[in-house]
Design a protein around this motif. Structure first.
Motif, mmCIF file in Angstrom:
data_model
loop_
_atom_site.group_PDB
_atom_site.id
_atom_site.type_symbol
_atom_site.label_atom_id
_atom_site.label_comp_id
_atom_site.label_asym_id
_atom_site.label_seq_id
_atom_site.Cartn_x
_atom_site.Cartn_y
_atom_site.Cartn_z
ATOM 1 N N LYS A 33 0.640 -1.199 -0.209
ATOM 2 C CA LYS A 33 0.260 -0.170 0.095
ATOM 3 C C LYS A 33 0.571 1.510 0.107
ATOM 4 O O LYS A 33 0.818 2.059 -0.073
ATOM 5 N N ASN A 34 2.293 0.992 0.173
ATOM 6 C CA ASN A 34 3.093 2.502 0.093
ATOM 7 C C ASN A 34 3.498 2.278 -0.540
ATOM 8 O O ASN A 34 4.973 2.992 -0.952
ATOM 9 N N PHE A 35 3.074 1.862 -2.183
ATOM 10 C CA PHE A 35 4.040 1.856 -3.430
ATOM 11 C C PHE A 35 4.110 3.758 -3.944
ATOM 12 O O PHE A 35 5.533 3.590 -4.584
ATOM 13 N N LEU A 36 3.208 4.277 -3.806
ATOM 14 C CA LEU A 36 2.615 5.678 -3.882
ATOM 15 C C LEU A 36 4.370 6.327 -2.759
ATOM 16 O O LEU A 36 4.722 7.616 -3.511
ATOM 17 N N PHE A 37 4.962 5.929 -1.947
ATOM 18 C CA PHE A 37 5.600 6.792 -1.691
ATOM 19 C C PHE A 37 7.165 6.177 -2.396
ATOM 20 O O PHE A 37 8.351 6.967 -2.452
ATOM 21 N N VAL A 38 7.394 4.717 -2.955
ATOM 22 C CA VAL A 38 8.559 4.519 -3.706
ATOM 23 C C VAL A 38 8.521 5.052 -4.996
ATOM 24 O O VAL A 38 9.505 5.972 -5.716
ATOM 25 N N ILE A 39 7.544 4.906 -5.591
ATOM 26 C CA ILE A 39 7.186 6.130 -7.174
ATOM 27 C C ILE A 39 8.059 8.302 -6.152
ATOM 28 O O ILE A 39 8.339 8.081 -7.661
ATOM 29 N N ALA A 40 6.416 8.005 -5.134
ATOM 30 C CA ALA A 40 7.011 9.929 -5.491
ATOM 31 C C ALA A 40 8.627 9.767 -5.076
ATOM 32 O O ALA A 40 9.960 10.830 -5.641
ATOM 33 N N LEU A 41 9.663 9.044 -4.477
ATOM 34 C CA LEU A 41 10.762 8.690 -3.740
ATOM 35 C C LEU A 41 11.441 8.689 -5.062
ATOM 36 O O LEU A 41 12.390 9.787 -5.378
ATOM 37 N N GLY A 42 11.545 7.747 -6.485
ATOM 38 C CA GLY A 42 11.727 7.524 -7.348
ATOM 39 C C GLY A 42 11.918 8.674 -8.523
ATOM 40 O O GLY A 42 12.882 9.780 -8.850
ATOM 41 N N PHE A 43 10.648 9.466 -7.994
ATOM 42 C CA PHE A 43 10.701 10.384 -8.631
ATOM 43 C C PHE A 43 11.697 11.875 -8.961
ATOM 44 O O PHE A 43 12.407 12.953 -9.167
#
Length: 267
Positions: A33-43
């Protein structure tokens, strides 16, 4: 930009991507459920890396390409110089002619700054200026205090200006405040940087470099995307790296499945 510095900057960017990938691998621990954090971190990390590590290299890309083109080209470039007639123009030209890589030197135009030229004198000066010196081929008044004077190849600019100054004061009372000689050098493309470094400091000013190499560089600049687009691309690359790290197990199983099916068909 030095080659070693470019390599270091690129390595640092890849290290940031490795950090994003490693963070994405932790998704089984932090929860899907925290995959959005990973995507935001990557960006964010991608944008930061693009701005601080890739953008400086990107800015210097035309110069790096120019160095490669010049070192491999057997064509010629034209360097345009300005030399003030207050200096020893003939000596400066001779010094430039003796620089290795210079094929030819030609002076053919002088920019003359004067006191005010009234409209009544404009056409008169332009039509009679060739009588001031036999090496003057033409002259044109381009503003109220500026004239462009064309010379024959091989003329002595200093002598021409001295005679032109006396002639103008005599017939019109217009004085020459200062003048600049335009000199064109034909140079081996592979020697341009070396020639520029050896030009007499304080005596000449490089105003333009033209030729096949410069045309190639201009074409390259026209095809390159904007720097902001590159930074955004680095941000999306960071997102892609994060997604790969997040679903690496799924991707690996899929690749193995495709490979197994191909192997079975081959049997």
């Amino acid at each position: 930009m030095e080659t070693l510095f470019v390599i270091i900057m690129i390595i640092l960017f890849f290290l940031l991507m490795a950090f994003v990938f490693s963070a994405a691998l932790l998704t089984p621990l932090i929860g899907k459920k925290n995959f959005l954090f990973v995507i935001a971190l990557g960006f964010v990390v991608g944008v930061i890396g693009g701005a601080f590590f890739i953008a400086p290299v990107y800015d210097d890309l035309p110069d790096m390409a120019r160095a490669v083109y010049m070192s491999t080209s057997n064509q010629q470039e034209t360097i345009t110089l300005n030399i003030s007639t207050d200096s020893d123009v003939n000596k400066a030209i001779e010094d430039v002619r003796n620089i290795p890589g210079v094929q030819s030197v030609e002076s053919g135009e002088i920019t003359v700054k004067t006191t005010g030229i009234g409209n009544a004198w404009k056409s008169s000066l332009e039509s009679r200026i060739t009588t001031a010196n036999t090496n003057i081929t033409s002259g044109k008044v381009i503003s109220a205090d500026t004239m462009m004077v064309q010379l024959k190849p091989g003329s002595d600019p200093t002598q021409v200006i001295k005679q032109l100054k006396s002639w103008m004061v005599l017939i019109s009372g217009i004085d020459i405040k200062y003048s600049i000689v335009q000199v064109k050098l034909v140079v081996d493309a592979s020697k341009v940087d070396e020639v520029v470094k050896q030009l007499p400091q304080g005596e000449v000013v490089v105003t333009e470099i033209n030729g096949p190499v410069e045309k190639e560089i201009q074409s390259l600049k026209n095809t390159l995307p904007g720097k902001n687009n590159i930074i955004l691309f680095c941000g999306f690359l960071g997102v892609l790296v994060g997604l790969v790290g997040m679903f690496i197990d799924t991707i690996t199983r899929g690749i193995r499945g495709i490979r197994d099916r191909l192997r079975q068909k081959g049997e």
